[in-house]
Design an enzyme around this catalytic site. Structure first.
Site, mmCIF file in Angstrom:
data_model
loop_
_atom_site.group_PDB
_atom_site.id
_atom_site.type_symbol
_atom_site.label_atom_id
_atom_site.label_comp_id
_atom_site.label_asym_id
_atom_site.label_seq_id
_atom_site.Cartn_x
_atom_site.Cartn_y
_atom_site.Cartn_z
ATOM 1 N N GLY A 251 0.825 -1.191 0.000
ATOM 2 C CA GLY A 251 0.000 0.000 0.000
ATOM 3 C C GLY A 251 0.861 1.243 0.000
ATOM 4 O O GLY A 251 0.351 2.363 0.127
ATOM 5 N N CYS A 361 -8.821 1.479 -31.151
ATOM 6 C CA CYS A 361 -10.129 1.975 -31.551
ATOM 7 C C CYS A 361 -11.107 1.955 -30.372
ATOM 8 O O CYS A 361 -12.025 1.137 -30.299
ATOM 9 C CB CYS A 361 -10.649 1.188 -32.741
ATOM 10 S SG CYS A 361 -9.639 1.552 -34.182
HETATM 11 C C1 PLP Z 1 -1.025 -6.455 -5.380
HETATM 12 C C2 PLP Z 1 -0.665 -6.909 -4.040
HETATM 13 C C3 PLP Z 1 0.411 -6.343 -3.363
HETATM 14 C C4 PLP Z 1 1.233 -5.222 -3.908
HETATM 15 O O1 PLP Z 1 0.585 -3.998 -3.898
HETATM 16 P P1 PLP Z 1 1.354 -2.649 -4.357
HETATM 17 O O2 PLP Z 1 0.385 -1.581 -4.199
HETATM 18 O O3 PLP Z 1 1.804 -2.850 -5.760
HETATM 19 O O4 PLP Z 1 2.549 -2.503 -3.474
HETATM 20 C C5 PLP Z 1 0.718 -6.868 -2.139
HETATM 21 N N1 PLP Z 1 0.008 -7.880 -1.594
HETATM 22 C C6 PLP Z 1 -1.035 -8.450 -2.218
HETATM 23 C C7 PLP Z 1 -1.762 -9.564 -1.580
HETATM 24 C C8 PLP Z 1 -1.415 -7.980 -3.452
HETATM 25 O O5 PLP Z 1 -2.461 -8.540 -4.061
#
Ligand code: PLP
Length: 434
Positions: A251, A361
């Site tokens: 996150g 398109c």
């Molecule tokens: C996609 C995902 C992440 C990575 O998220 P980012 O925002 O790219 O850092 C981490 N853990 C899980 C379970 C995910 O699905």
């Protein structure tokens, strides 16, 4: 303190006392270079266009920043490889010391092929079949379960296999339901209110819960939101006595344009470490702290180089039409994502306002009303922050080839994926007599 400085004509990145050559694509004496030395136009000359280019030095910088931000006994950074799944990128991450976060059995197999030990791979699927999870068990990777139904079935068949539980902490990260995955209406994870049911399943089946996991999505703004989620995970952790790790997911935000908020990793690291160490003391055992960043590690390392096919003046604006489209980079159309666009062929040109569009398109817009150095037909533009969720979401829509990928490493540009051909497009199609 975090920032950039220029010393002897080179750009350095600093973070506290940590100083490192800053190797993002940057303007030096009026021209753009990757890693301060590789000319993007020469890379296009060699490998063609459109082209994804990744700078290994930027990936390394981000990995080291994250690693250095935390002071805990055991830290594990698992690269969420769905962001950018190229084998060479996975190998680079392994060399840096990362484990792997995977969301499908195919990603597990790619990880094993890239040389990861099975125990360094965590498999975090959602809504997959029990059969696919059993395949992952067979391959020896760590299992993260995100619903009660599968947990109960799994426990009855494989009580001897320790698992991790994906907890939904009901936190809205960033306010965007397209990228937030930990809120109350999200399909991900097991609600923390349902932990009594999880405990009942554990008691009834004899399963061991070795880890707890949460991932709230790609929009966490600050340390305090993260800490709120952490407290929820700690509360759940108090109920499970066999834990060896807590996985706080990802996150982390990176800036896509000037003035964007970036997660202050150093502040986050300090706050989380303090709280995590105190929790371990209370828990009576040192747990490992896990993160699984995707975007943070690879977004800024990526550049997408495209050619301008046409400059088209309409009654209301000037379009720059590219030899690419949402088939190659869907984030602007899919998430309203902002990607900075620069003209690497004419960096000194007088800036004008352009709407940059693709050749698909459909309404296919990369950026509206962007101030870009004067664009001429044939110019090469660079779409920045194109490392995460760009190539990995690319498709063959409109029967277009997916681009090639290049890794800039130690001043060399290495082709790590060939451009597709007609053969690739037709590969699985069967012509039947009609
Ligand atoms: C996609 C995902 C992440 C990575 O998220 P980012 O925002 O790219 O850092 C981490 N853990 C899980 C379970 C995910 O699905």
């Amino acid at each position: 303190m975090v920032g950039w400085v220029r010393l002897n004509g080179q750009i350095f990145y600093f973070c506290g006392s940590y100083l490192k050559k800053y190797k993002l694509m940057n303007l030096i004496d009026g021209r753009y270079y990757f890693s301060g030395e590789v000319d993007p136009l020469a890379v296009v000359e060699k490998h063609g266009c459109p082209l994804y280019v990744y700078d290994s030095a930027v990936i390394e910088r981000q990995f080291n920043r994250l690693r250095d931000a935390f002071s805990v006994k055991s830290l594990r950074i698992n690269y969420a490889c769905k962001a950018l799944t190229n084998l060479s990128i996975l190998k680079l991450m392994r060399k840096l010391g990362a484990g792997l976060d995977t969301v499908s059995i195919q990603e597990v197999l790619i990880g094993l092929k890239a040389g990861y030990e099975a125990r360094d791979i965590i498999y975090t699927p959602n809504c997959v079949s029990l059969e696919e999870i059993e395949e992952a068990v067979h391959l020896g990777v760590r299992i993260n379960i995100d619903n009660i139904s599968i947990l109960e079935q799994f426990g009855q068949k494989h009580a001897e296999v320790p698992v991790c539980i994906r907890v939904n902490p009901h936190i809205m990260a960033g306010g965007n339901t397209k990228i937030s995955v930990g809120h109350i209406d999200s399909k991900f994870g097991i609600s923390f209110y349902q932990m009594p049911h999880v405990r009942r399943i554990v008691e009834n089946t004899g399963l061991t819960i070795e880890g707890l996991h949460m991932h709230t999505g790609s929009g966490i703004l600050d340390a305090d939101v993260f800490l709120r989620g952490a407290e929820i995970l700690f509360n759940v952790a108090r109920e499970f006595k066999d834990l060896s790790y807590l996985d706080f997911g990802s996150g982390f935000k990176v800036p896509y344009k000037q003035g964007d908020i970036e997660t202050n990793i150093e502040e986050l690291g300090e706050k989380i470490s303090l709280r995590f160490n105190a929790f371990c003391e209370e828990y009576g055992r040192d747990l490992s702290l896990l993160f699984e960043p995707g975007k943070f590690l690879v977004s800024e390392a990526g550049s997408f180089l495209v050619k301008v096919n046409v400059v088209k003046q309409t009654t209301s604006m000037v379009f720059a039409g590219l030899d690419s489209g949402l088939n190659h980079l869907i984030r602007p159309m899919f998430y309203d994502a902002y990607h900075e666009i620069v003209n690497v062929s004419n960096p000194g040109g007088k800036p004008r306002f352009y709407t940059v569009v693709g050749y698909i398109c459909e309404t296919d817009t990369f950026g509206v009303n962007r101030r870009i150095a004067e664009i001429r037909e044939g110019d090469i533009l660079c779409i920045r922050n194109a490392g995460a969720y760009c190539f990995s979401m690319a498709s063959n829509y409109n029967s277009r080839f997916r681009p090639a990928e290049v890794l800039i490493h130690d001043g060399k540009n290495l082709l790590i994926r060939e451009r597709e051909t007609m053969e690739d497009l037709l590969k699985n199609q069967l012509e039947v007599e009609l």
